[in-house]
Write an enzyme that holds these catalytic residues in place. Structure first.
Site, PDB file in Angstrom:
ATOM      1  N   GLY A 124       0.791  -1.226   0.000  1.00 22.75           N
ATOM      2  CA  GLY A 124       0.000   0.000   0.000  1.00 22.75           C
ATOM      3  C   GLY A 124       0.818   1.267   0.000  1.00 22.75           C
ATOM      4  N   THR A 126      -0.426   3.995  -2.624  1.00 22.67           N
ATOM      5  CA  THR A 126      -1.396   4.971  -3.153  1.00 22.67           C
ATOM      6  C   THR A 126      -2.481   5.307  -2.126  1.00 22.67           C
ATOM      7  OG1 THR A 126      -1.028   3.977  -5.319  1.00 22.67           O
ATOM      8  CG2 THR A 126      -2.975   5.368  -5.090  1.00 22.67           C
ATOM      9  N   ARG A 268     -10.496 -15.827 -41.499  1.00 20.71           N
ATOM     10  CA  ARG A 268     -11.627 -14.997 -41.903  1.00 20.71           C
ATOM     11  C   ARG A 268     -11.506 -14.597 -43.372  1.00 20.71           C
ATOM     12  NH1 ARG A 268     -16.859 -13.663 -40.837  1.00 20.71           N
ATOM     13  NH2 ARG A 268     -17.280 -11.485 -41.274  1.00 20.71           N
ATOM     14  N   GLU A 363       1.460   1.303 -11.163  1.00 14.77           N
ATOM     15  CA  GLU A 363       2.897   1.398 -10.852  1.00 14.77           C
ATOM     16  C   GLU A 363       3.545   2.559 -11.600  1.00 14.77           C
ATOM     17  OE1 GLU A 363       5.105  -2.119 -10.141  1.00 14.77           O
ATOM     18  OE2 GLU A 363       3.300  -3.322  -9.810  1.00 14.77           O
ATOM     19  N   SER A 366       1.993   6.433 -17.676  1.00 14.31           N
ATOM     20  CA  SER A 366       2.923   6.707 -18.787  1.00 14.31           C
ATOM     21  C   SER A 366       3.538   8.097 -18.639  1.00 14.31           C
ATOM     22  CB  SER A 366       2.185   6.611 -20.127  1.00 14.31           C
ATOM     23  OG  SER A 366       1.895   5.271 -20.421  1.00 14.31           O
TER      24      SER A 366
END
Ligand SMILES: Cc1cc2nc3c(=O)[nH]c(=O)nc-3n(C[C@H](O)[C@H](O)[C@H](O)COP(=O)(O)OP(=O)(O)OC[C@H]3O[C@@H](n4cnc5c(N)ncnc54)[C@H](O)[C@@H]3O)c2cc1C
Length: 379
Positions: A124, A126, A268, A363, A366
């Protein structure tokens, strides 16, 4: 650098494929629909040594390096990204934090239970108001005699409800002081430690994400991990390794989506031809294959540096940033290749499309990876 897949990695990959076919694939869609966290799968993964991949054998782990660890995550992610996410959080966040910063007694006490899968770990950092800006956290720990008393809340925590033990970073000094936070180990069942809301998520639905609440939670002084005041610094080091996990997870998602789209494009037919014969489709496949290769190489580069004990903050951030964005681009294009069928749950790409997005957020987003990379190249 030789990044060819070793015999050991091939064995791990095959073991995970066999495991997934039996324990994950038959139930995955139902569990995804119900957002069920399958604790029993993690007990089984523990029997295979995958709940303590990077933990030395003396503490009950498998004693592998980051190449084997990345391989296991990639293969698990192909089978189900959310199982891979949970396995990664357990291994490289909670368990690794205790291994790297715990004292001998803490390692003896917790690592065998975690590495065997008997216990599930949570980590923990955040909080509701501090995600990217984790150093500004408000959860506090105050020393009272031989105990610490924790008050506050951590949110978006993987295994925040079902984890048997949690590593918790809390404020023990001033706001704004990077040495004003300390890591603690807190066991489930400790008075004042409870679970809050379980999140209802877009993807990664087999991985439990929940709030952890601390209300006058009193823990003994021996539950401090490492030095008082080092918690945030420790967390940043843990996240360097964690980024290899999320990069691997991203590579696995991209591979799974790509393989499904490649096979479908050959089966396909439209306009009396397989759709793979249209350059619009074959060029998509070429872009996907190239980007996956590049993402895997960046991931293995970071793993190699980590194995050799070298600094890899920038390389791990690059791998995490690039691979996670690739996983989203590949999942999107894979769904496009499936056309309308890709939009439906009968085919696997719909799930990869939902699951991949977490990789650009968890984590470190970006944007935060770009901050880490740019700070490194400009310093
Ligand atoms: C499924 C899931 C599992 C998770 N598991 C865990 C866990 O086990 N343990 C744990 O501690 N956390 C966990 N997290 C939390 C995760 O790490 C955070 O969500 C993440 O760090 C982003 O924080 P945030 O959500 O508060 O977003 P914010 O930090 O509020 O960011 C919002 C937006 O602002 C951008 N932004 C913020 N600051 C800057 C800046 N300086 N420059 C440019 N852009 C910026 C971000 O990139 C993002 O786009 C999990 C999250 C999810 C969704």
């Amino acid at each position: 650098m030789d990044f060819s897949i070793s015999e050991q990695q091939q064995l791990i990959a095959q073991m995970v494929r066999d495991f997934s076919a039996k324990h994950i694939a038959p139930f995955r869609d139902k569990w995804d629909e119900e957002q069920y966290f399958p604790v029993e799968v993690f007990k089984e993964l523990g029997k295979l040594g995958l709940m303590g991949v990077i933990i030395p054998e003396q503490y009950g782990g498998s004693g592998f390096g980051y190449f084997e660890y990345a391989t296991a995550i990639i293969e698990l992610a192909i089978a189900d990204p959310s199982i891979a996410l949970s396995m990664a959080a357990h291994n490289s966040l909670c368990t690794n934090h205790i291994y790297l910063f715990g004292n001998e007694s803490q390692k003896q006490n917790y690592l065998p239970k975690l590495a065997s899968g008997e216990w599930i770990g949570a980590w923990g950092l955040t909080e509701p108001n501090t995600g990217s800006d984790a150093g500004n956290m408000r959860t506090v720990a105050v020393k009272e005699g031989d105990s610490w008393v924790i008050n506050g809340a951590k949110n978006f925590i993987t295994h925040g409800k079902s984890g048997n033990v949690a590593v918790v970073i809390a404020r023990t000094g001033k706001v704004g002081d990077s040495h004003g936070m300390t890591a603690f180990v807190v066991e489930r069942g400790t008075k004042g430690f409870s679970a809050g809301k379980k999140e209802n998520k877009l993807g990664m639905r087999l991985s439990e994400t929940a709030e952890m609440i601390f209300t006058d939670c009193r823990i003994p002084a021996e539950n401090v991990l490492g030095e008082i005041g080092d918690g945030f610094i420790q967390a940043m080091k843990i996240l360097d390794g964690g980024r290899i996990s999320i990069a691997s997870l991203s590579v696995g998602i991209a591979q799974g989506a790509y393989q499904a789209a490649l096979a479908y494009s050959k089966e396909r037919h439209q306009f009396n031809k397989p759709i793979s014969s249209f350059q619009a489709i074959s060029f998509k496949l070429a872009d996907m294959a190239t980007e996956i290769e590049a993402a895997q190489l960046l991931t293995f580069q970071a793993a190699d540096l980590k194995n050799r004990g070298l600094k890899m903050t920038q390389e791990a951030a690059m791998a995490k940033y690039f691979a996670s964005e690739v996983s989203c681009r590949v999942a999107t294009e894979a769904l496009q290749i499936f056309g309308g069928y890709g939009y439906c749950k009968d085919y696997p790409v719909e799930k990869y499309y939902r699951d991949c997005k977490l990789c650009t957020i968890g984590e470190g987003t970006s944007e935060m990876q770009k901050l880490v990379i740019s700070r490194n190249i400009l310093k």
